[in-house]
Design an enzyme around this catalytic site. Sequence first.
Site, PDB file in Angstrom:
ATOM      1  N   HIS A   7     110.940 128.449  60.075  1.00  0.00           N
ATOM      2  CA  HIS A   7     112.062 127.945  59.796  1.00  0.00           C
ATOM      3  C   HIS A   7     113.081 128.150  58.168  1.00  0.00           C
ATOM      4  CE1 HIS A   7     112.400 125.050  63.045  1.00  0.00           C
ATOM      5  NE2 HIS A   7     112.011 125.658  63.868  1.00  0.00           N
ATOM      6  N   GLU A  44     123.304 126.038  68.387  1.00  0.00           N
ATOM      7  CA  GLU A  44     124.817 125.531  67.681  1.00  0.00           C
ATOM      8  C   GLU A  44     125.264 126.034  67.208  1.00  0.00           C
ATOM      9  OE1 GLU A  44     123.857 121.764  66.943  1.00  0.00           O
ATOM     10  OE2 GLU A  44     124.822 122.130  65.011  1.00  0.00           O
ATOM     11  N   TYR A  74     110.441 119.608  71.915  1.00  0.00           N
ATOM     12  CA  TYR A  74     109.384 120.700  73.119  1.00  0.00           C
ATOM     13  C   TYR A  74     108.778 119.800  74.230  1.00  0.00           C
ATOM     14  CZ  TYR A  74     110.888 124.563  70.140  1.00  0.00           C
ATOM     15  OH  TYR A  74     111.757 125.385  69.631  1.00  0.00           O
ATOM     16  N   GLN A 106     107.568 133.105  60.603  1.00  0.00           N
ATOM     17  CA  GLN A 106     108.793 133.780  60.485  1.00  0.00           C
ATOM     18  C   GLN A 106     109.351 134.190  59.307  1.00  0.00           C
ATOM     19  OE1 GLN A 106     110.596 129.735  61.910  1.00  0.00           O
ATOM     20  NE2 GLN A 106     110.064 130.536  64.144  1.00  0.00           N
ATOM     21  N   TYR A 108     126.097 117.981  59.320  1.00  0.00           N
ATOM     22  CA  TYR A 108     125.720 118.386  60.584  1.00  0.00           C
ATOM     23  C   TYR A 108     125.550 118.019  61.638  1.00  0.00           C
ATOM     24  CZ  TYR A 108     129.564 120.906  59.559  1.00  0.00           C
ATOM     25  OH  TYR A 108     131.168 121.493  59.248  1.00  0.00           O
TER      26      TYR A 108
END
Length: 383
Positions: free
Chosen positions: A161, A254, A275, A95, A264
Amino acid sequence: MRAVLTGVSSTVAGALALTAITLAPASAQGVHEAGGVKFTVTRAVADLSYPWGFDFLPDGSLLVNEVEGRMWLVSTDGERRIEVTGVPRVRAVGQGGLLDLVVAPDFGTSGRVYFTFSEPGTGGAGTAAATARLLREGDTARLADVAVIARMEKKTGSGRHFGSRIVPAPDGTLFVTLGDRGDADRAQDPKDHAGSVLRVNADGSIPDDNPFADGAKALPEIWSTGHRNIQGAAIEPSTGLLWTVEHGARGGDEINRPEAGRNYGWPVISYGRHYSGLRIGVGAQAQGYEQPLHYWDPSIAPSGMAFYTGDAVPQWRGSLFVGALKDQLISRLEVENGEVVAEEQLVVGDYGRIRTLRNGPDGTLWFSTDEGEGALYRISGAR
């Protein structure tokens, strides 16, 4: 998920950097309808390989990042482009790669742009944000005075990520969003950049009013913590406040409005599950951790977000738009008094994985597709 790629330095990417390239002309894609509103989607720029961030220059031309490490300057009609040289080397794996891109609000005088990328270093890579001046000379363009203004100090070999978005705030500071790099516990370490929102000045210095500016309890550039993988961020025009959207695991994507010094919750709380199907942390709520403004379960895999400020589709003005990768759609969210009150889904499965959303200079809404044959599209009112 995108296939693993090899890191590329833009300065070594080839002779195309010095040559203007003619592209396929834009072509209309069709008329759509949602909630009684008709709108047209037009392909504005084709022949892009996994475009990530893009933004508009004052003259209407575009800068576009391809994840493999190339930045393009595209003409206002979308038919010609040149490669921008001087882009720092990126580690384009999983990513990671050359990610977000934002033209500075004062570009007319400073010539500056901001961008994020997966920065190689000891141990692997980490997300970094940089600033540079864009210099255009005939059929060439290059970045000068490139400087990293925020970086994830701890590098790892994971390809997951990275985040990431960079967002200029009304007060002249910059927000930078970072993912947890696939190591969830890092998001709860106040001395680790992973899984956080950073806030820095335009030169990379620390704002005096940051919640941890003295560095005693947390890294001084940290604004908020406990985030999994923020891939969308935008300033709400009516309030000047930052909104973000992040990936959950199996469910639990979210939307948050990160506030100074707040946590958070990831991975202590989540509305999703691992998963494997097992519960994440202690469940959906716990004392000391903030609740999201909105969440999706099952996951849509959200990416870019933008508050629509244009008038091409006047019924949408003020709505929050979020692109989705897995579900290949754009979610339009109605916002009232800081709350999400309604949602509808647009262009479901019609254009592929939606990566970045931007307001266009002509009142339209633009988006990019995260595909090997990716493109930029413009949404306008139906004729």
